[in-house]
Scaffold this motif. Structure first.
Motif, PDB file in Angstrom:
ATOM      1  N   SER A  17      18.459  17.259 -59.273  1.00  0.00           N
ATOM      2  CA  SER A  17      18.001  16.220 -58.350  1.00  0.00           C
ATOM      3  C   SER A  17      17.476  16.816 -57.053  1.00  0.00           C
ATOM      4  O   SER A  17      16.499  16.309 -56.482  1.00  0.00           O
ATOM      5  N   TYR A  18      18.114  17.871 -56.570  1.00  0.00           N
ATOM      6  CA  TYR A  18      17.619  18.497 -55.351  1.00  0.00           C
ATOM      7  C   TYR A  18      16.246  19.128 -55.588  1.00  0.00           C
ATOM      8  O   TYR A  18      15.361  19.071 -54.715  1.00  0.00           O
ATOM      9  N   ALA A  54      13.904  16.400 -55.399  1.00  0.00           N
ATOM     10  CA  ALA A  54      13.729  15.978 -54.007  1.00  0.00           C
ATOM     11  C   ALA A  54      12.713  16.865 -53.290  1.00  0.00           C
ATOM     12  O   ALA A  54      11.950  16.396 -52.439  1.00  0.00           O
ATOM     13  N   TRP A  85      16.459  14.659 -46.342  1.00  0.00           N
ATOM     14  CA  TRP A  85      17.466  13.634 -46.611  1.00  0.00           C
ATOM     15  C   TRP A  85      16.811  12.371 -47.161  1.00  0.00           C
ATOM     16  O   TRP A  85      17.316  11.757 -48.117  1.00  0.00           O
ATOM     17  N   LEU A  86      15.672  11.988 -46.582  1.00  0.00           N
ATOM     18  CA  LEU A  86      14.972  10.789 -47.045  1.00  0.00           C
ATOM     19  C   LEU A  86      14.414  11.000 -48.454  1.00  0.00           C
ATOM     20  O   LEU A  86      14.451  10.086 -49.293  1.00  0.00           O
ATOM     21  N   MET A 141      15.677  13.005 -50.695  1.00  0.00           N
ATOM     22  CA  MET A 141      16.850  12.946 -51.586  1.00  0.00           C
ATOM     23  C   MET A 141      17.287  11.513 -51.833  1.00  0.00           C
ATOM     24  O   MET A 141      17.627  11.140 -52.962  1.00  0.00           O
ATOM     25  N   ALA A 142      17.279  10.692 -50.773  1.00  0.00           N
ATOM     26  CA  ALA A 142      17.681   9.291 -50.931  1.00  0.00           C
ATOM     27  C   ALA A 142      16.774   8.580 -51.931  1.00  0.00           C
ATOM     28  O   ALA A 142      17.240   7.771 -52.753  1.00  0.00           O
ATOM     29  N   LEU A 143      15.475   8.886 -51.883  1.00  0.00           N
ATOM     30  CA  LEU A 143      14.540   8.290 -52.832  1.00  0.00           C
ATOM     31  C   LEU A 143      14.858   8.708 -54.266  1.00  0.00           C
ATOM     32  O   LEU A 143      14.894   7.870 -55.185  1.00  0.00           O
ATOM     33  N   TRP A 157      17.726   9.886 -55.482  1.00  0.00           N
ATOM     34  CA  TRP A 157      19.018   9.322 -55.904  1.00  0.00           C
ATOM     35  C   TRP A 157      18.860   7.841 -56.248  1.00  0.00           C
ATOM     36  O   TRP A 157      19.459   7.358 -57.208  1.00  0.00           O
ATOM     37  N   ALA A 158      18.044   7.108 -55.473  1.00  0.00           N
ATOM     38  CA  ALA A 158      17.832   5.687 -55.747  1.00  0.00           C
ATOM     39  C   ALA A 158      17.120   5.482 -57.082  1.00  0.00           C
ATOM     40  O   ALA A 158      17.453   4.551 -57.844  1.00  0.00           O
ATOM     41  N   VAL A 160      26.023  14.189 -54.372  1.00  0.00           N
ATOM     42  CA  VAL A 160      25.731  14.483 -52.961  1.00  0.00           C
ATOM     43  C   VAL A 160      26.788  15.424 -52.391  1.00  0.00           C
ATOM     44  O   VAL A 160      26.479  16.353 -51.634  1.00  0.00           O
TER      45      VAL A 160
END
Length: 482
Positions: free
Chosen positions: A124-125, A128, A157-158, A160-162, A164-165, A356
């Motif tokens: 995932s990273y 990202a 961070w943003l 990554m948030a995308l 993860w979502a 996370v």
């Protein structure tokens, strides 16, 4: 809350997500199985694996030979280990109770769950980073969001948030929707890979310099490196050789399971690996050195359309591998720990949170440490594979008392839920498979650590397991017809 357990079942071992899939709901065809594997095989780590093989001194053609052998071995292991899932509709965390006992099974389940969350975090990273490249191309001043928090800048961070979502959105639609997602994602990523390969052939006016590079290995050095390469490639999928029943439980027949895995695993790997070599060969011509990291390549090409489309493909490829290979098995493993409190939706959300907390941005560039840990854990899973195969085929003779897997005190309970032969075999196989990493005199075992673990785990388990009476035909759930 989890569904009430049927009469005679232990509520601490059962809920609706762990229950056997009834034959009427085992509706995955060979095409579904093949596309799920397509979605998993073409990921960033596998793409970069060819660079590791070539760094050992192999030619491009020898790399393909290593990949062919490794994925053929994996196919055979997964074919046989998947059969119990297809026949009885049960996931790995339930099937493993047959060998380890309902309490002892938590040891391999926790180990497998750790690997799944770890890989989810790493993959995932990487996605990202691709998303960050896309957003920096589309949004002016995106990278100016450079406020640092816990060692990472705000724009990452943003991103990554995308990512993860997106994972949460796909996983939240349930297992059968995951199947439909893979039906599109797997072939689509292959199609984009073919376009990249055509571009590479045009840039290089043919296969390019990497395919012209001769082997630097000969004699004993070649065979030693070949064994290490095969073991390393298997190591990337050693975790899935254990929990393949998590997927095969949804397949409608043994024939569909075998054909789907044959197309999706060794065949796709043999197509995808030369794609990576050819594309990287084009980077040698353009930039004077090989670039194996696809995100770095997109940034180096510095073309907005290519960055956006290529980055979107990398994100799609990561989603396709993560939801099937990491989120799904980790969710089942967590459900197995707390069946009264967790269902698939809650468990998959918990996997995202735990991912996370692994904080991959702090150590992502330290590849040596990452792979040392993963190789160690993968070596420990080799014995689990051997124990599972020995238990199902030789001790149980492919006949399981399915209701007994969901209660304490039955034929699989061992000593208060722990089966000593499996635990001893697991420990012995793990020590032998990992010894080469700590004792220089046994370094040769490292080249064959997975094979050593499988053989030792199976051998010790068989030596310690008494012959057991088979369940009566009406004890278990009727298997699906092959």
């Amino acid at each position: 809350m989890a569904d009430t357990a049927p009469t005679g079942y232990d509520s601490g071992l059962y809920n609706a997500d762990l229950a056997p899939v009834p034959p009427a709901r085992r509706d995955w065809s060979w095409l579904n199985m093949a596309t799920v594997w397509m979605g998993m095989v073409h990921n960033i780590v596998v793409y970069e694996a060819a660079s590791g093989l070539m760094a050992l001194g192999f030619s491009a053609w020898e790399c393909l030979a290593v990949v062919a052998v490794a994925y053929t071995v994996l196919f055979l292991a997964m074919w046989f280990n998947a059969r119990a899932g297809t026949r009885y509709g049960i996931p790995f965390c339930v099937l493993i109770r047959s060998a380890f006992g309902p309490s002892g099974a938590q040891v391999p389940v926790l180990l497998r769950g750790f690997c799944a969350v770890f890989w989810f975090s790493v993959q995932s990273y990487a996605a990202a980073q691709a998303a960050d490249a896309i957003l920096s191309t589309l949004i002016g001043g995106w990278t100016s969001l450079d406020v640092s928090f816990l060692g990472m800048r705000m724009h990452m961070w943003l991103a990554m948030a995308l990512i993860w979502a997106l994972h949460g959105w796909i996983a939240g639609h349930g297992v059968h929707r995951i199947r439909n997602f893979e039906l599109v994602a797997g072939p689509l990523v292959i199609a984009v890979g073919l376009l990249a390969t055509l571009w590479a052939l045009r840039v290089g006016h043919g296969p390019g310099p990497l395919f012209a590079q001769p082997s630097r290995l000969h004699g004993a050095a070649f065979w030693s490196a070949f064994a290490m390469g095969v073991t390393g490639m298997i190591g990337m999928w050693a975790t899935f050789a254990v929990n393949i029943p998590d997927l095969s439980r949804f397949v409608r027949s043994e024939r569909d399971q075998v054909i789907g895995q044959a197309i999706g695993l060794p065949l796709t790997a043999m197509v995808f690996t030369p794609m990576g070599i050819l594309t990287t060969s084009a980077t040698v011509i353009l930039f004077g050195h090989p670039i194996w990291n696809p995100v770095e390549l997109l940034l180096k090409l510095d073309h907005p359309l290519i960055t956006v489309l290529g980055g979107a493909t990398l994100v799609l490829a990561t989603l396709s591998v993560n939801v099937a290979a990491n989120i799904m098995p980790a969710a089942y493993d967590l459900i197995n720990l707390m069946p009264r409190r967790l269902n698939f939706d809650r468990a998959s959300s918990l996997v995202l949170v735990l991912g996370v907390f692994f904080m991959p941005w702090l150590w992502f560039d330290d590849a040596a440490s990452i792979y040392q840990v993963l190789n160690l854990v993968g070596g420990l899973l080799g014995p689990v594979t051997g124990i599972m195969l020995a238990d199902f085929y030789l001790v149980r003779r492919q006949v399981l008392d399915v209701p007994a897997l969901y209660r304490h005190g039955g034929r699989y309970d061992g000593h208060d839920g722990w089966n000593p032969p499996a635990l001893i075999a697991f420990a012995a196989g793990g020590v032998l498979a990992s010894a080469g990493q700590f004792l220089p005199a046994l370094a040769g075992l490292s080249a064959l650590s997975w094979f050593v673990g499988v053989g030792a785990g199976a051998g010790v388990y068989l030596a310690l397991s008494p012959r057991r009476p088979l369940p009566h035909a009406n004890d278990g759930i009727a298997p699906s017809e092959a």
